[in-house]
Design an enzyme around this catalytic site. Structure first.
Site, PDB file in Angstrom:
ATOM      1  N   ALA A  46       3.068   1.878   0.743  1.00 46.94           N
ATOM      2  CA  ALA A  46       2.730   1.458   2.117  1.00 46.94           C
ATOM      3  C   ALA A  46       3.028  -0.014   2.305  1.00 46.94           C
ATOM      4  CB  ALA A  46       1.264   1.758   2.394  1.00 46.94           C
ATOM      5  N   GLN A  47       3.674  -0.305   3.409  1.00 46.24           N
ATOM      6  CA  GLN A  47       4.081  -1.695   3.670  1.00 46.24           C
ATOM      7  C   GLN A  47       3.228  -2.308   4.767  1.00 46.24           C
ATOM      8  OE1 GLN A  47       8.293  -1.687   4.583  1.00 46.24           O
ATOM      9  NE2 GLN A  47       8.874  -1.169   2.506  1.00 46.24           N
ATOM     10  N   GLY A  49       0.438  -1.656   6.636  1.00 49.66           N
ATOM     11  CA  GLY A  49      -0.981  -1.937   6.439  1.00 49.66           C
ATOM     12  C   GLY A  49      -1.885  -0.838   6.924  1.00 49.66           C
ATOM     13  N   GLU A 117       1.870  -3.169  15.376  1.00 53.47           N
ATOM     14  CA  GLU A 117       2.903  -2.135  15.181  1.00 53.47           C
ATOM     15  C   GLU A 117       3.020  -1.290  16.436  1.00 53.47           C
ATOM     16  OE1 GLU A 117       2.214  -0.071  11.475  1.00 53.47           O
ATOM     17  OE2 GLU A 117       2.307  -1.932  10.344  1.00 53.47           O
ATOM     18  N   ASP A 217       2.224  19.703  -2.775  1.00 56.51           N
ATOM     19  CA  ASP A 217       1.556  20.643  -3.692  1.00 56.51           C
ATOM     20  C   ASP A 217       0.187  21.095  -3.169  1.00 56.51           C
ATOM     21  OD1 ASP A 217       3.734  19.934  -5.156  1.00 56.51           O
ATOM     22  OD2 ASP A 217       2.655  19.127  -6.871  1.00 56.51           O
ATOM     23  N   HIS A 238      10.444   8.180  10.109  1.00 58.49           N
ATOM     24  CA  HIS A 238      10.323   6.740  10.352  1.00 58.49           C
ATOM     25  C   HIS A 238      11.659   6.251  10.893  1.00 58.49           C
ATOM     26  CE1 HIS A 238       9.522   2.516   9.902  1.00 58.49           C
ATOM     27  NE2 HIS A 238       8.274   2.782   9.561  1.00 58.49           N
ATOM     28  N   GLU A 254       7.717  -1.060  10.193  1.00 54.79           N
ATOM     29  CA  GLU A 254       7.555  -1.185  11.642  1.00 54.79           C
ATOM     30  C   GLU A 254       6.983  -2.564  12.003  1.00 54.79           C
ATOM     31  OE1 GLU A 254       6.441   2.365  13.326  1.00 54.79           O
ATOM     32  OE2 GLU A 254       5.480   1.520  15.072  1.00 54.79           O
ATOM     33  N   ARG A 284       6.470   6.006  17.552  1.00 50.49           N
ATOM     34  CA  ARG A 284       7.515   6.239  16.557  1.00 50.49           C
ATOM     35  C   ARG A 284       8.440   7.401  16.889  1.00 50.49           C
ATOM     36  NH1 ARG A 284       5.026   5.653  10.677  1.00 50.49           N
ATOM     37  NH2 ARG A 284       4.831   3.448  11.159  1.00 50.49           N
ATOM     38  N   HIS A 345       9.127  10.901   6.840  1.00 47.13           N
ATOM     39  CA  HIS A 345       8.174   9.885   6.391  1.00 47.13           C
ATOM     40  C   HIS A 345       6.761  10.413   6.198  1.00 47.13           C
ATOM     41  CE1 HIS A 345       6.533   5.882   5.994  1.00 47.13           C
ATOM     42  NE2 HIS A 345       5.794   5.986   7.078  1.00 47.13           N
ATOM     43  N   ARG A 380       1.664  10.665  14.636  1.00 46.40           N
ATOM     44  CA  ARG A 380       0.724   9.687  14.068  1.00 46.40           C
ATOM     45  C   ARG A 380       1.026   8.278  14.558  1.00 46.40           C
ATOM     46  NH1 ARG A 380       0.894   6.238   9.404  1.00 46.40           N
ATOM     47  NH2 ARG A 380       2.987   7.012   9.004  1.00 46.40           N
TER      48      ARG A 380
HETATM   49  P1  FAD Z   1      -0.937   9.639  -2.064  1.00 48.83           P
HETATM   50  O1  FAD Z   1      -1.156   8.192  -2.040  1.00 48.83           O
HETATM   51  O2  FAD Z   1       0.452  10.108  -1.829  1.00 48.83           O
HETATM   52  O3  FAD Z   1      -1.396  10.172  -3.490  1.00 48.83           O
HETATM   53  C1  FAD Z   1      -1.075  11.481  -3.895  1.00 48.83           C
HETATM   54  C2  FAD Z   1      -1.538  11.683  -5.316  1.00 48.83           C
HETATM   55  O4  FAD Z   1      -1.529  13.064  -5.592  1.00 48.83           O
HETATM   56  C3  FAD Z   1      -0.686  11.040  -6.382  1.00 48.83           C
HETATM   57  O5  FAD Z   1      -1.518  10.480  -7.352  1.00 48.83           O
HETATM   58  C4  FAD Z   1       0.077  12.209  -6.993  1.00 48.83           C
HETATM   59  O6  FAD Z   1       0.425  12.050  -8.367  1.00 48.83           O
HETATM   60  C5  FAD Z   1      -0.956  13.296  -6.854  1.00 48.83           C
HETATM   61  N1  FAD Z   1      -0.447  14.662  -6.876  1.00 48.83           N
HETATM   62  C6  FAD Z   1       0.351  15.282  -5.976  1.00 48.83           C
HETATM   63  N2  FAD Z   1       0.541  16.560  -6.338  1.00 48.83           N
HETATM   64  C7  FAD Z   1      -0.158  16.751  -7.475  1.00 48.83           C
HETATM   65  C8  FAD Z   1      -0.356  17.850  -8.350  1.00 48.83           C
HETATM   66  N3  FAD Z   1       0.211  19.043  -8.145  1.00 48.83           N
HETATM   67  N4  FAD Z   1      -1.133  17.680  -9.446  1.00 48.83           N
HETATM   68  C9  FAD Z   1      -1.702  16.482  -9.720  1.00 48.83           C
HETATM   69  N5  FAD Z   1      -1.555  15.410  -8.921  1.00 48.83           N
HETATM   70  C10 FAD Z   1      -0.798  15.551  -7.816  1.00 48.83           C
HETATM   71  N6  FAD Z   1       0.526   4.532   6.062  1.00 48.83           N
HETATM   72  C11 FAD Z   1      -0.162   3.560   6.684  1.00 48.83           C
HETATM   73  O7  FAD Z   1      -1.243   3.821   7.238  1.00 48.83           O
HETATM   74  N7  FAD Z   1       0.321   2.292   6.710  1.00 48.83           N
HETATM   75  C12 FAD Z   1       1.501   1.945   6.129  1.00 48.83           C
HETATM   76  O8  FAD Z   1       1.885   0.791   6.147  1.00 48.83           O
HETATM   77  C13 FAD Z   1       2.249   2.960   5.501  1.00 48.83           C
HETATM   78  N8  FAD Z   1       3.461   2.677   4.961  1.00 48.83           N
HETATM   79  C14 FAD Z   1       4.118   3.658   4.264  1.00 48.83           C
HETATM   80  C15 FAD Z   1       5.322   3.348   3.644  1.00 48.83           C
HETATM   81  C16 FAD Z   1       5.977   4.300   2.876  1.00 48.83           C
HETATM   82  C17 FAD Z   1       7.294   3.971   2.223  1.00 48.83           C
HETATM   83  C18 FAD Z   1       5.405   5.586   2.724  1.00 48.83           C
HETATM   84  C19 FAD Z   1       6.075   6.623   1.877  1.00 48.83           C
HETATM   85  C20 FAD Z   1       4.226   5.911   3.372  1.00 48.83           C
HETATM   86  C21 FAD Z   1       3.577   4.948   4.148  1.00 48.83           C
HETATM   87  N9  FAD Z   1       2.375   5.241   4.806  1.00 48.83           N
HETATM   88  C22 FAD Z   1       1.706   4.256   5.461  1.00 48.83           C
HETATM   89  C23 FAD Z   1       1.731   6.551   4.641  1.00 48.83           C
HETATM   90  C24 FAD Z   1       0.595   6.411   3.612  1.00 48.83           C
HETATM   91  O9  FAD Z   1       1.024   5.575   2.571  1.00 48.83           O
HETATM   92  C25 FAD Z   1       0.195   7.749   3.033  1.00 48.83           C
HETATM   93  O10 FAD Z   1      -0.023   8.687   4.047  1.00 48.83           O
HETATM   94  C26 FAD Z   1      -1.109   7.620   2.249  1.00 48.83           C
HETATM   95  O11 FAD Z   1      -0.986   6.592   1.308  1.00 48.83           O
HETATM   96  C27 FAD Z   1      -1.436   8.932   1.558  1.00 48.83           C
HETATM   97  O12 FAD Z   1      -2.501   8.718   0.677  1.00 48.83           O
HETATM   98  P2  FAD Z   1      -3.091   9.942  -0.116  1.00 48.83           P
HETATM   99  O13 FAD Z   1      -4.208   9.412  -0.924  1.00 48.83           O
HETATM  100  O14 FAD Z   1      -3.331  11.061   0.802  1.00 48.83           O
HETATM  101  O15 FAD Z   1      -1.892  10.424  -1.079  1.00 48.83           O
HETATM  102  C1  SIN Z   2       5.552   0.819   8.197  1.00 46.18           C
HETATM  103  O1  SIN Z   2       5.220  -0.184   7.575  1.00 46.18           O
HETATM  104  O2  SIN Z   2       6.394   0.845   9.090  1.00 46.18           O
HETATM  105  C2  SIN Z   2       4.888   2.107   7.842  1.00 46.18           C
HETATM  106  C3  SIN Z   2       3.635   2.188   8.591  1.00 46.18           C
HETATM  107  C4  SIN Z   2       3.145   3.588   8.648  1.00 46.18           C
HETATM  108  O3  SIN Z   2       3.804   4.518   8.193  1.00 46.18           O
HETATM  109  O4  SIN Z   2       2.055   3.753   9.184  1.00 46.18           O
END
Ligand code: FAD
Ligand code: SIN
Length: 541
Positions: A46-47, A49, A117, A217, A238, A254, A284, A345, A380
């Site tokens: 995540a970049q 915030g 954003e 998964d 994105h 963004e 978006r 994304h 979103r």
């Molecule tokens: P994740 O952080 O994805 O964690 C998933 C976990 O599940 C990992 O530990 C993985 O190993 C585990 N896992 C998955 N499948 C299995 C399995 N079968 N068995 C065991 N473990 C498993 N959102 C924002 O609000 N702001 C941002 O600035 C933003 N920037 C982003 C930038 C990028 C490049 C990306 C990709 C996403 C961004 N997002 C942002 C979205 C946000 O980061 C995610 O939606 C959020 O972090 C998801 O968190 P989570 O805890 O649900 O899952």
């Molecule tokens: C971004 O930094 O543009 C990602 C933010 C988001 O996915 O919410």
């Protein structure tokens, strides 16, 4: 083999899973599974915030109304209000656990720097420069390591949930089978409560900002166990990823547009005003579709993002990671525009939960990107996903305590994993080929702009792939690629089924055959269950 046993099993070690696990570890034993290294999660990437009402000029009403507007009529107002109002407490907890968000020196008072954003009418995005996710993972990882009752098992891939059918016909979950990638043994992990926090499914598309762990998964496991899944057609693209063959869809936040970056055509013309009054800060889905439309109209490989009119020192200081990464591909953000394209994304749909993370299966909770709470609706709002994951990770813990605090039921005796007559996977090409085929067909037929015909074609191909992968799955010894492939094809099918059902355009789901809203019939979620699978439509003669 001895089963692993604890009070709580958390599948996933991103922001949602770790926040719940840390809190729960004060009351019982917790096992966290991560399928790769513990810091490899969408969270770490995540970049921009985390969005939360923080400044005195802002208000919950404003954040609620921005979220509802982005969601295009499909958000649950209750979910939006609950999650937005819980935001500041969740952010304070992240800070207490050690997260260092960027600050500004506001005339002696050290305050948090609030980013802006698209779709937000106020500055309300707390960030750590442009590496917010890394900082959150650092802080939560260190906090988790200090919890004596909590153990993180890296490189353990959950395969299937352990479910019991109760006398009244309902189901309960008692943990999961998990593949230990070190020994290649499938272990039983038994727990009184299970949280799915497995993140997103960007890998279902050929081009994605997501890391390799994002294969949906949690959604696939919950679906197989009989839980309702909803809104999978709303996959967010994105608008701006670096266009370079070696950059692997590296995200250009963004937040750059929030700080004035302009989208341009190759001749320098800015084009977003033609699509939306908020231009670069439109929601978006609007920006991604505008870029897609300009690329198709002019036959372009990419468009350009330009922040070179801002002072170079500011750009380097505010976006150090993006600046350095672009420079490594010979693009200097401070001197000229950089080439960008959209990429898959964020999964707005997921396992249906209430506002306490409860799913339809007893003892099974879900939080974060894998869950569908009703916050995002059809699209979103930027930076609302870290918010949702943090709030719902905490709320799930509270619900588990309430639901199971005094529970003394013993788990049923689940059998050991039986590999049957499965053989070692010899033909890796079958896995890689199917994987590539799913991702390419999703990109080509189920992308930013859809049509009935393309969706039907995708559905037929996915059904065929499902059959092949199903046969292959049971004949071969498990490895993580095979587990992910089986989940990925299930997620692809769910996206296509939801998209085919919705005969209108709304938010992230745009189809040329039904370009308008149809509020009379479609102001509702699209819910799919394992038991109502439709046969594939016949191929046109
Ligand atoms: P994740 O952080 O994805 O964690 C998933 C976990 O599940 C990992 O530990 C993985 O190993 C585990 N896992 C998955 N499948 C299995 C399995 N079968 N068995 C065991 N473990 C498993 N959102 C924002 O609000 N702001 C941002 O600035 C933003 N920037 C982003 C930038 C990028 C490049 C990306 C990709 C996403 C961004 N997002 C942002 C979205 C946000 O980061 C995610 O939606 C959020 O972090 C998801 O968190 P989570 O805890 O649900 O899952
Ligand atoms: C971004 O930094 O543009 C990602 C933010 C988001 O996915 O919410």
């Amino acid at each position: 083999m001895e089963p692993i046993s604890s009070d709580l099993l958390v599948i996933g070690g991103g922001i949602a899973g770790l926040l719940c696990a840390i809190k729960a570890s004060h009351f019982g034993t917790v096992t966290v599974l991560t399928k790769a290294a513990s810091d490899e999660a969408n969270t770490a990437y995540a970049q921009g915030g985390i969005a939360s009402v923080w400044s005195v000029d802002d208000s919950f009403e404003s954040h609620v109304s921005d979220t509802l507007r982005a969601g295009d009529g499909l958000c649950s107002r209750m979910a939006v209000e609950t999650i937005v109002r819980d935001g500041p407490d969740a952010v304070r907890e992240l800070i207490t656990l050690g997260t260092r968000f960027s600050r500004v020196d506001a005339g002696g008072d050290d305050e948090y720097d609030l980013g802006r954003e698209g779709g937000h009418s106020h500055r309300r995005v707390l960030h750590a420069q442009d590496l917010t996710g890394r900082e959150i993972m650092r802080a939560l990882g260190e906090a988790a390591a200090d919890c004596p009752n909590l153990r993180v098992l890296e490189n353990h891939v959950a395969v299937n949930l352990l479910t019991e059918r109760r006398r009244d016909g309902s189901r309960a979950c008692w943990g999961a089978y998990a593949l230990d990638k070190g020994t290649m043994a499938v272990r039983k992990v038994v727990a009184r409560a299970t949280l799915l926090a497995t993140g997103g499914a960007g890998k279902v598309y050929l081009y994605t900002t997501n890391p390799d762990i994002a294969s949906g998964d949690g959604v696939a496991m919950a679906y197989r166990a009989g839980a309702p899944i909803a809104n999978m057609e709303f996959f967010q693209f994105h608008p701006t990823c670096l266009y370079h063959p070696a950059a692997k869809s590296f995200l250009i936040s963004e937040a750059l547009r929030g700080e004035g970056a302009i989208l341009r055509l190759p001749d320098g013309t800015a084009f977003m005003k033609r699509y939306h009054q908020d231009a670069e800060l439109a929601p978006r889905d609007v920006v991604a579709r505008a870029i897609d439309s300009e690329m198709k109209r002019l036959g372009l490989d990419c468009v350009y993002l330009d922040i070179s009119h801002r002072p170079a020192a500011y750009v380097r200081e505010r976006f150090p990671n993006i600046y350095k990464r672009c420079l490594s591909y010979a693009y200097d953000l401070t001197t000229g525009p950089i080439p960008v394209v959209p990429a898959a994304h964020y999964m707005c749909g997921g396992v249906v939960t209430d506002l306490c993370g409860r799913t339809a299966i007893g003892r099974l909770y879900a939080a974060g990107e894998t869950a569908m709470t009703g916050l995002h609706g059809a699209n979103r709002l930027a930076s609302n996903s870290l918010l949702e994951a943090a709030v719902m990770g905490r709320r799930s813990f509270t619900a588990m305590r309430q639901d199971l605090g005094h529970d003394i039921t013993r788990p049923p005796d689940f059998p050991e994993w039986d590999p049957g007559s499965a053989a070692r996977t010899e033909q890796r090409v079958l896995i890689t080929h199917s994987w590539e085929e799913i991702r390419r067909l999703m990109w080509n037929y189920v992308g930013i702009v859809r049509s009935d015909r393309r969706l039907e074609r995708a559905f037929r191909r996915i059904q065929l792939l499902q059959q092949e992968i199903h046969g292959y799955y049971w004949d071969h010894l498990l490895d993580s690629d095979l587990i992910e492939l089986r989940n990925l094809v299930t997620v692809a099918e769910l996206v296509v089924r939801c998209a085919m059902a919705r005969k209108e355009s709304r938010g992230l789901h745009y189809t040329i055959d039904h370009p308008e809203h149809d509020d009379d019939r479609w102001l509702r979620e699209s819910v799919v269950r394992r038991d109502d699978v439709q046969p594939a439509p016949a191929a046109p003669a």
